[in-house]
Design a protein around this motif. Structure first.
Motif, short mmCIF file in Angstrom:
data_model
loop_
_atom_site.label_atom_id
_atom_site.label_comp_id
_atom_site.label_asym_id
_atom_site.label_seq_id
_atom_site.Cartn_x
_atom_site.Cartn_y
_atom_site.Cartn_z
N PHE A 206 0.82 -1.21 0.00
CA PHE A 206 0.00 0.00 0.00
C PHE A 206 0.85 1.26 0.00
N PRO A 207 1.69 1.50 -1.02
CA PRO A 207 2.50 2.72 -1.07
C PRO A 207 1.67 3.95 -1.45
N VAL A 208 1.95 5.09 -0.83
CA VAL A 208 1.37 6.37 -1.20
C VAL A 208 2.48 7.41 -1.14
N LEU A 209 2.37 8.48 -1.92
CA LEU A 209 3.39 9.52 -1.97
C LEU A 209 2.75 10.89 -1.80
N THR A 210 3.54 11.85 -1.33
CA THR A 210 3.09 13.23 -1.32
C THR A 210 3.13 13.77 -2.75
N VAL A 214 8.48 13.47 -3.02
CA VAL A 214 9.72 13.33 -2.25
C VAL A 214 9.55 12.44 -1.02
N GLN A 215 8.31 12.07 -0.68
CA GLN A 215 8.09 11.21 0.49
C GLN A 215 7.17 10.06 0.10
N ILE A 216 7.55 8.86 0.48
CA ILE A 216 6.72 7.68 0.27
C ILE A 216 6.36 7.10 1.63
N LEU A 217 5.13 6.66 1.78
CA LEU A 217 4.67 5.98 2.99
C LEU A 217 4.12 4.63 2.58
N PHE A 218 4.28 3.63 3.43
CA PHE A 218 3.77 2.30 3.12
C PHE A 218 3.56 1.53 4.41
N THR A 219 2.83 0.42 4.29
CA THR A 219 2.64 -0.47 5.43
C THR A 219 3.75 -1.49 5.45
N LYS A 220 4.36 -1.67 6.60
CA LYS A 220 5.45 -2.63 6.78
C LYS A 220 4.97 -3.72 7.74
N ARG A 221 5.25 -4.96 7.37
CA ARG A 221 4.87 -6.09 8.21
C ARG A 221 6.03 -7.05 8.29
N ASP A 222 6.22 -7.64 9.46
CA ASP A 222 7.40 -8.47 9.69
C ASP A 222 7.26 -9.90 9.17
N GLY A 223 6.05 -10.36 8.95
CA GLY A 223 5.84 -11.73 8.48
C GLY A 223 4.39 -11.96 8.16
N THR A 224 4.06 -13.20 7.80
CA THR A 224 2.70 -13.52 7.38
C THR A 224 1.88 -14.17 8.49
N GLU A 230 1.95 -4.85 12.06
CA GLU A 230 1.99 -3.92 10.94
C GLU A 230 2.17 -2.49 11.45
N ASP A 231 3.03 -1.73 10.75
CA ASP A 231 3.29 -0.34 11.10
C ASP A 231 3.38 0.48 9.81
N ILE A 232 3.29 1.79 9.97
CA ILE A 232 3.47 2.70 8.84
C ILE A 232 4.91 3.18 8.84
N PHE A 233 5.59 2.98 7.71
CA PHE A 233 6.97 3.43 7.54
C PHE A 233 7.03 4.46 6.43
N THR A 234 8.09 5.25 6.45
CA THR A 234 8.24 6.31 5.46
C THR A 234 9.70 6.45 5.04
N SER A 235 9.88 7.01 3.84
CA SER A 235 11.22 7.25 3.30
C SER A 235 11.16 8.50 2.44
N TYR A 236 12.31 9.17 2.26
CA TYR A 236 12.37 10.43 1.52
C TYR A 236 13.39 10.32 0.38
N ILE A 237 13.11 11.08 -0.68
CA ILE A 237 14.08 11.19 -1.77
C ILE A 237 15.32 11.92 -1.26
N THR A 238 16.48 11.38 -1.59
CA THR A 238 17.73 12.01 -1.17
C THR A 238 18.24 12.95 -2.26
N THR A 239 19.26 13.73 -1.94
CA THR A 239 19.84 14.66 -2.92
C THR A 239 20.42 13.95 -4.12
N SER A 240 20.79 12.69 -3.93
CA SER A 240 21.37 11.91 -5.03
C SER A 240 20.30 11.23 -5.89
#
Length: 664
Positions: A206-210, A214-224, A230-240
């Protein structure tokens, strides 16, 4: 027919699917035995063999099917075939049973063995049709659409009238007509796995972006497993140009319970997500909301009984500015199992009673995973109730004059015979993001992917994403002002965003071809008004907006008040600014104003002064008609005596034809 282009990764077959406790188990669409041959009993009950023992095995197998003892029934049908190799009815029943069990390769092998027996002396047209019908359904479930259509067209003339009136025949016939349209319209799509450090977990979906991407959010789960969190995790575009290491979105959001399937506004300042079985839950899964204030996510709140129910409420999608929320629910009052519902945010921040989106989008089956595109004019969703390729397909419905239109299937290969659950398309319309589930010897994994979104699927006019900062003109401090982009043609708010109270920063969306005004407002400050097109602020990367505190002698240009040439009657396009001036005076009841009319230098000074005064009085009359006391609004006509810029071009003359407001 052209061959379909399938999406493969390594040696494992993938499908577009999202996981998690937030995906309510949909009502299963099983291919029961009756689906394949129900109604095809125009032929009398007879057998292609006379061996009594083989027939007894066969009838015992049929009885076991009625008792849903499928494995035992399979043994009986195989015993019948082993006893009598030309027993065509047993091949048909065994293949049907294997289809029901999901063993398609074995079902195809059995059907093929039966087909080789059609040359026998006891084979009839009935057997030809039955086996051809088997292959049609096997190919459909395998996604071999060319072969399914070819096989169906071969046997279609042989069906009797009674069978043609059967609902199952009509369903397959409609699907074949649908395939004829789409098999020659396969889109060229190349997918790519999102690069490290993304996809480092076993399951992410379930990825979504702003809006700025520059920001992506998604659901992270450790196993089945049932107890894997399940938690919400996020990551950002870097300068590179890569992605930063994913991290938990906030301690205030992620808890000992499950959080996921989230949505954010275009500027990333409002988050709505799903949490299941929390202590304050209204039902199994509920929607929660959190606001980012001064750069920090506030403690989330259950959205309450007007939005949530005792049933499953999940998979939220906010409009770009956060004023409308769409979600999926299996609550009572819908049209099928899971329907799309919506709620609207009021001016005071509360949400209206959730309403069903209606039967143009919703069907008697399942509609899930809504996604409202950034222009607020196209809703994407997944459904198995509209005509598709099998399982859940992704559709879009366009909003025209406030009404949702008949859904459109996104076509091949975005959709196929497997379940497609959700897409997220960027504001720039360049990429669609999704997740895929893979089963491999190393265990189940769900990974994040994207592909260039096909240009042939029209998503409306281009959107321009821009940003800036709102500051106090006297102190330079940030101001948490509201920014509203309004269509001047019909006075409808296109987007509404809020500047951050800690930094003053904001993000805005502009439709490329709209005629709009930008209103920056904060109680206690003079409003700042732009004409987006004339002021050319669409492409400004860092728009600096300075708001002036309300004080005697302060003045602002009252933009977007329009008059025809040489006229003083207010045009309809002026209503947005006029309404906001009424609001400003209501919020500041102790403020009195001077309305000053200005013209360019065309015409005599006396005439221009009279015309400018009449225009100022037109504004005054509007205010008085909306219960602003006449003593609070004075007028004056300045003619061409105070130009903002030299009257040396048509553009500058237009700037000088204006209304200004001064605090007395």
């Amino acid at each position: 027919m052209i061959a379909l282009k399938k999406l493969h990764f390594g040696k494992y077959r993938y499908k577009l699917i999202n996981l998690g406790t937030f995906l309510e188990p949909m009502r299963p669409v099983y291919l029961l035995i009756c689906f394949l041959m129900i109604g095809y009993n125009a032929y009398s009950q007879s057998y292609s063999i006379i061996d009594g023992r083989a027939i007894r095995f066969f009838t015992e197998g049929e009885e076991l099917i009625r008792e849903r003892r499928y494995d035992e029934a399979e043994e009986k049908f195989r015993a019948a075939i082993n006893r009598e190799g030309s027993f065509l009815e047993a091949y048909v029943k065994l293949s049907q049973l294997l289809i029901t069990k999901g063993e398609l390769e074995e079902a195809e092998a059995v059907a093929a063995a039966g087909k080789r027996r059609l040359s026998g002396k006891n084979a009839t047209q009935k057997h030809v049709v039955e086996i051809g019908w088997l292959f049609t359904n096997i190919y459909l479930q395998q996604g071999e659409f060319d072969q399914a259509l070819s096989q169906f067209e071969e046997i279609d003339p042989l069906f009797e009238t009674n069978f043609r009136n059967n609902i199952y025949y009509k369903d397959v016939k409609s699907r074949m007509d649908f395939l004829k349209t789409h098999l020659n319209q396969v889109k060229d799509i190349e997918r790519e796995l999102l690069a490290e450090p993304l996809n480092q977990f076993q399951l992410q979906y379930f990825p979504v972006l702003t809006a700025d991407g520059v920001q992506i959010l998604f659901t992270k789960r450790d196993g089945t497993g049932n107890f894997d969190k399940e938690d919400i995790f996020t990551s950002y575009i870097t300068t590179s140009g890569g992605w930063s290491p994913p991290e938990s979105i906030a301690q205030t959001i992620n808890s000992p319970y499950n959080e996921g399937t989230c949505t954010v506004t275009a500027d990333g300042n409002i988050l709505i997500y799903t949490s299941c079985d929390a202590p304050d839950s209204e039902g199994s899964c509920d929607l929660y909301i959190s606001y980012r204030v001064n750069g920090r996510w506030q403690r989330p709140k259950n959205m309450g009984k007007k939005v949530n129910s005792r049933f499953w409420d999940s998979q939220p999608s906010l409009s770009a500015d956060g004023r409308v929320l769409f979600f999926s629910s299996n609550r009572r009052g819908g049209y099928g199992g899971n329907d799309i519902w919506y709620t609207v945010r009021m001016a005071d921040g509360t949400w209206t009673e959730a309403k069903n989106l209606g039967n143009v989008v919703n069907t008697d089956k399942d509609e899930i995973s809504p996604f409202m595109f950034f222009n607020n004019e196209i809703l994407f969703f997944a459904s198995n109730g509209h005509q598709g390729f099998g399982g859940m397909d992704i559709f879009l419905s366009r909003v025209v004059d406030g009404e949702f239109q008949e859904p459109e299937n996104l076509g091949l290969p975005i959709n196929d015979h497997l379940d497609q659950v959700a897409l997220f398309i960027t504001a720039q319309k360049d990429y669609a993001y999704y997740s895929e589930m893979a089963t491999s010897p190393e265990g189940d994994k769900s990974l994040l992917y994207r592909f260039p979104f096909p240009e042939e699927i029209y998503l409306g006019d281009n959107l321009i994403v821009t940003g800036g900062q709102v500051l106090n003109s006297k102190t330079g401090e940030p101001v948490d002002a509201t920014l509203s982009l309004v269509s001047l043609s019909n006075d409808s708010t296109l987007y509404e965003f809020k500047a951050d109270g800690k930094t003053g920063e904001f993000m805005m969306l502009y439709p490329e071809k709209s005629v709009s005004g930008l209103y920056v407002e904060k109680k206690g400050f003079l409003p700042k008004i732009y004409n987006v097109e004339r002021d050319s602020i669409q492409n400004v990367k860092d728009l600096q907006v300075e708001l002036t505190p309300v004080a005697s002698g302060e003045e602002f240009v009252f933009e977007n008040v329009f008059f025809d040439f040489d006229k003083f009657e207010l045009k309809q396009e002026s209503m947005t600014s006029l309404r906001r001036l009424v609001k400003f005076l209501e919020e500041n009841p102790n403020v009195n104003i001077m309305i000053s009319g200005h013209t360019d230098n065309v015409g005599s000074a006396t005439y221009n002064e009279a015309l400018s005064l009449q225009r100022a009085k037109s504004v005054q009359a509007y205010l008085v008609s909306h219960e602003i006391h006449p003593a609070r609004v004075a007028t004056e006509g300045m003619g061409d005596s105070q130009p903002m810029v030299p009257n040396d071009s048509p553009q500058n003359q237009a700037l000088n034809r204006r209304i200004t407001i001064r605090v007395l």
